[in-house]
Design a protein around this motif. Structure first.
Motif, mmCIF file in Angstrom:
data_model
loop_
_atom_site.group_PDB
_atom_site.id
_atom_site.type_symbol
_atom_site.label_atom_id
_atom_site.label_comp_id
_atom_site.label_asym_id
_atom_site.label_seq_id
_atom_site.Cartn_x
_atom_site.Cartn_y
_atom_site.Cartn_z
ATOM 1 N N ALA A 1 12.951 -18.794 0.792
ATOM 2 C CA ALA A 1 12.986 -20.194 0.365
ATOM 3 C C ALA A 1 11.600 -20.686 -0.046
ATOM 4 O O ALA A 1 11.463 -21.461 -1.002
ATOM 5 C CB ALA A 1 13.550 -21.062 1.488
ATOM 6 N N MET A 2 10.561 -20.235 0.657
ATOM 7 C CA MET A 2 9.208 -20.635 0.296
ATOM 8 C C MET A 2 8.830 -20.106 -1.078
ATOM 9 O O MET A 2 8.151 -20.790 -1.866
ATOM 10 C CB MET A 2 8.208 -20.162 1.357
ATOM 11 C CG MET A 2 8.256 -20.940 2.657
ATOM 12 S SD MET A 2 6.858 -20.598 3.764
ATOM 13 C CE MET A 2 7.221 -18.928 4.281
ATOM 14 N N PHE A 3 9.240 -18.882 -1.394
ATOM 15 C CA PHE A 3 8.974 -18.343 -2.728
ATOM 16 C C PHE A 3 9.669 -19.192 -3.796
ATOM 17 O O PHE A 3 9.075 -19.539 -4.816
ATOM 18 C CB PHE A 3 9.457 -16.897 -2.825
ATOM 19 C CG PHE A 3 8.472 -15.881 -2.328
ATOM 20 C CD1 PHE A 3 7.191 -15.808 -2.870
ATOM 21 C CD2 PHE A 3 8.821 -14.980 -1.332
ATOM 22 C CE1 PHE A 3 6.278 -14.873 -2.423
ATOM 23 C CE2 PHE A 3 7.905 -14.036 -0.879
ATOM 24 C CZ PHE A 3 6.638 -13.986 -1.424
ATOM 25 N N VAL A 4 10.927 -19.521 -3.545
ATOM 26 C CA VAL A 4 11.698 -20.280 -4.537
ATOM 27 C C VAL A 4 11.096 -21.661 -4.757
ATOM 28 O O VAL A 4 10.988 -22.136 -5.895
ATOM 29 C CB VAL A 4 13.166 -20.393 -4.093
ATOM 30 C CG1 VAL A 4 13.933 -21.348 -5.006
ATOM 31 C CG2 VAL A 4 13.828 -19.019 -4.096
ATOM 32 N N LEU A 5 10.695 -22.319 -3.675
ATOM 33 C CA LEU A 5 10.187 -23.692 -3.769
ATOM 34 C C LEU A 5 8.665 -23.761 -3.904
ATOM 35 O O LEU A 5 8.079 -24.836 -3.821
ATOM 36 C CB LEU A 5 10.633 -24.495 -2.551
ATOM 37 C CG LEU A 5 12.151 -24.688 -2.435
ATOM 38 C CD1 LEU A 5 12.502 -25.506 -1.206
ATOM 39 C CD2 LEU A 5 12.713 -25.351 -3.686
ATOM 40 N N ARG A 6 8.014 -22.615 -4.081
ATOM 41 C CA ARG A 6 6.576 -22.541 -4.353
ATOM 42 C C ARG A 6 5.748 -23.190 -3.248
ATOM 43 O O ARG A 6 4.833 -23.971 -3.502
ATOM 44 C CB ARG A 6 6.239 -23.212 -5.694
ATOM 45 C CG ARG A 6 6.999 -22.622 -6.874
ATOM 46 C CD ARG A 6 6.657 -23.345 -8.150
ATOM 47 N NE ARG A 6 7.467 -22.867 -9.262
ATOM 48 C CZ ARG A 6 7.382 -23.323 -10.512
ATOM 49 N NH1 ARG A 6 6.529 -24.286 -10.792
ATOM 50 N NH2 ARG A 6 8.151 -22.833 -11.455
ATOM 51 N N TRP B 1 1.516 -29.229 -0.464
ATOM 52 C CA TRP B 1 2.931 -28.900 -0.545
ATOM 53 C C TRP B 1 3.229 -27.602 0.203
ATOM 54 O O TRP B 1 4.329 -27.428 0.747
ATOM 55 C CB TRP B 1 3.373 -28.789 -1.992
ATOM 56 C CG TRP B 1 4.762 -28.252 -2.169
ATOM 57 C CD1 TRP B 1 5.132 -27.166 -2.894
ATOM 58 C CD2 TRP B 1 5.976 -28.761 -1.593
ATOM 59 N NE1 TRP B 1 6.486 -26.952 -2.817
ATOM 60 C CE2 TRP B 1 7.037 -27.925 -2.011
ATOM 61 C CE3 TRP B 1 6.270 -29.828 -0.748
ATOM 62 C CZ2 TRP B 1 8.358 -28.139 -1.632
ATOM 63 C CZ3 TRP B 1 7.587 -30.031 -0.354
ATOM 64 C CH2 TRP B 1 8.607 -29.202 -0.803
ATOM 65 N N SER B 2 2.258 -26.697 0.242
ATOM 66 C CA SER B 2 2.473 -25.435 0.944
ATOM 67 C C SER B 2 2.750 -25.669 2.425
ATOM 68 O O SER B 2 3.698 -25.107 2.988
ATOM 69 C CB SER B 2 1.268 -24.516 0.764
ATOM 70 O OG SER B 2 1.121 -24.132 -0.578
ATOM 71 N N TYR C 1 6.703 -25.855 6.488
ATOM 72 C CA TYR C 1 7.094 -26.318 7.826
ATOM 73 C C TYR C 1 8.496 -26.916 7.801
ATOM 74 O O TYR C 1 9.303 -26.699 8.726
ATOM 75 C CB TYR C 1 6.092 -27.345 8.343
ATOM 76 C CG TYR C 1 4.903 -26.753 9.073
ATOM 77 C CD1 TYR C 1 4.164 -25.714 8.506
ATOM 78 C CD2 TYR C 1 4.505 -27.233 10.310
ATOM 79 C CE1 TYR C 1 3.072 -25.177 9.165
ATOM 80 C CE2 TYR C 1 3.419 -26.700 10.985
ATOM 81 C CZ TYR C 1 2.709 -25.669 10.401
ATOM 82 O OH TYR C 1 1.621 -25.132 11.061
ATOM 83 N N LEU C 2 8.801 -27.689 6.754
ATOM 84 C CA LEU C 2 10.125 -28.298 6.662
ATOM 85 C C LEU C 2 11.202 -27.229 6.494
ATOM 86 O O LEU C 2 12.240 -27.256 7.183
ATOM 87 C CB LEU C 2 10.169 -29.272 5.489
ATOM 88 C CG LEU C 2 11.514 -29.970 5.244
ATOM 89 C CD1 LEU C 2 11.935 -30.780 6.468
ATOM 90 C CD2 LEU C 2 11.442 -30.860 4.011
ATOM 91 N N LEU C 3 10.960 -26.282 5.588
ATOM 92 C CA LEU C 3 11.933 -25.205 5.390
ATOM 93 C C LEU C 3 12.136 -24.403 6.670
ATOM 94 O O LEU C 3 13.274 -24.092 7.061
ATOM 95 C CB LEU C 3 11.457 -24.284 4.264
ATOM 96 C CG LEU C 3 11.583 -24.808 2.834
ATOM 97 C CD1 LEU C 3 10.908 -23.854 1.869
ATOM 98 C CD2 LEU C 3 13.045 -24.996 2.459
#
Length: 373
Positions: free
Chosen positions: A112-117, A75-76, A81-83
């Motif tokens: 956004a990466m922090f929020v979506l883990r 998921w990382s 990459y998507l974000l």
């Protein structure tokens, strides 16, 4: 004085990984990048593939060299990459392909990466690359998301295949809990000591991002505890605490005869040996109760107590066994959370003893008393 001390801590201590693992990771990263770039080139052309190759190389190091890290999980890479692609294309569309917009896209992507883990450092490079991309990528417009995600998917597929084929479990998933009794109780070794809540509290107090999954942190803690206990208990081995005067049966021993042996000697298990004295199975009161619970078993017991049913139809096989040099610390999880009531001890393939839960408790009690003296 070693080099890390003389350098004032700038150079870290030696890694715990071995050179063989270095070679495994390096070869895998090379293959992963080669495959991903080739696939992107075939679909979108070489200029686009070359514009995105930088983040791909950084991701390859994470996925192949540190696959147990939180930053390297599926998921990382997919989420980051998507974000990055979505944020970068949106920022570039409204603000242009400038350095300030690239920096803004990187910051927004990180938040956004922090929020979506899904924190994954190369995601920042993806955001920079998409905003500051050359004409080949800029020409795709919003469709620039497609080559970015193709790269992520291809590299992830390579890591999944290569890591698992070379003996590295990836992705890192928590091991399934063993629920032998079908209750909500935690396994015995987790009821005392450090809990998941303790680790969550410590990580929250630490405050900073830690690149390790909670499951791997738990494994490190358990192994550290085991190492400390092994040092504390000294050289207590299975051969020191096992029962030697054994009662055993053969595959042709009947259920009735096995019950009589268990009742007469107040035992819970019987090892089953073949004509060459090799361990071929084990039968317990649970096995016999399961046999009796079947419709045919109940009829047999009413007619004569299983006088004709051999243990070969009832016994458990194959058998989990240890050798006489197995340390007592390694016996604890086997006899506490795997549902085993005893462990046969083998020497050159022959049964020489049994370690029961009672034997283990007695050894742990004796060690505790010695430390109290």
């Amino acid at each position: 004085m070693n080099l890390s001390r003389r350098s004032g801590g700038i150079i870290p201590a030696l890694s715990n990984t071995r050179p063989r693992e270095w070679l495994r990771a390096a070869f895998g990263a090379s293959l992963g990048v080669l495959f991903s770039v080739w696939l992107c080139q075939e679909v979108f052309g070489l200029p686009v593939a070359l514009l995105l190759i930088g983040p791909l190389g950084a991701s390859a190091i994470l996925l192949f060299a540190v696959p147990s890290g939180a930053l390297a999980q599926p998921w990382s890479i997919l989420g980051s990459y998507l974000l990055a692609a979505v944020v970068a294309t949106a920022v570039a569309h409204y603000g242009g392909h400038t350095l300030s917009m690239a920096a803004l896209a990187t910051g927004i992507t990180l938040l956004a990466m922090f929020v979506l883990r899904c924190v994954h450092p190369p995601g920042g490079a993806v955001a920079l690359g998409v905003v500051l991309a050359g004409p080949a990528l800029q020409g795709l417009g919003e469709m620039a998301i497609l080559p970015v995600m193709l790269n992520a998917a291809a590299l992830l597929a390579s890591a999944l295949l290569y890591n698992n084929l070379t003996g590295v479990r990836y992705p890192k998933r928590p091991l399934p809990a063993i629920d032998l009794h079908h209750t909500r109780d935690r396994s015995p070794e987790l009821r005392v000591g450090i809990t998941d809540a303790d680790m969550d509290a410590a990580l929250a107090e630490f405050g900073e991002f830690v690149d390790i999954t909670r499951e791997n942190l738990a494994q490190i803690i358990r192994r550290t505890e085991g190492s400390a206990l092994r040092r504390s208990m000294g050289e207590i081995r299975a051969g020191d605490i096992m029962s030697r005067d054994l009662r055993w049966a053969t595959p042709d021993t009947t259920v009735k005869e096995a019950l009589q042996l268990l009742q007469h000697h107040h035992l819970r298990v019987l090892p089953v040996l073949d004509a060459e004295q090799k361990l071929v199975g084990i039968v317990s009161l649970v096995d016999l109760a399961d046999f009796a619970g079947r419709a045919g078993g109940r009829r047999l017991l009413r007619r004569g107590g299983g006088q004709k049913t051999p243990l070969s139809e009832v016994m458990s096989s194959p058998v989990v066994a240890v050798d006489r040099h197995c340390h007592v610390v390694d016996l604890v999880p086997m006899l506490s959370s795997r549902g085993l009531h005893c462990l046969p001890v083998l020497e050159q393939g022959r049964l020489v003893g049994l370690v029961t839960q009672t034997d283990l408790i007695a050894a742990l009690h004796r060690d505790l008393l010695q430390h109290l003296d």
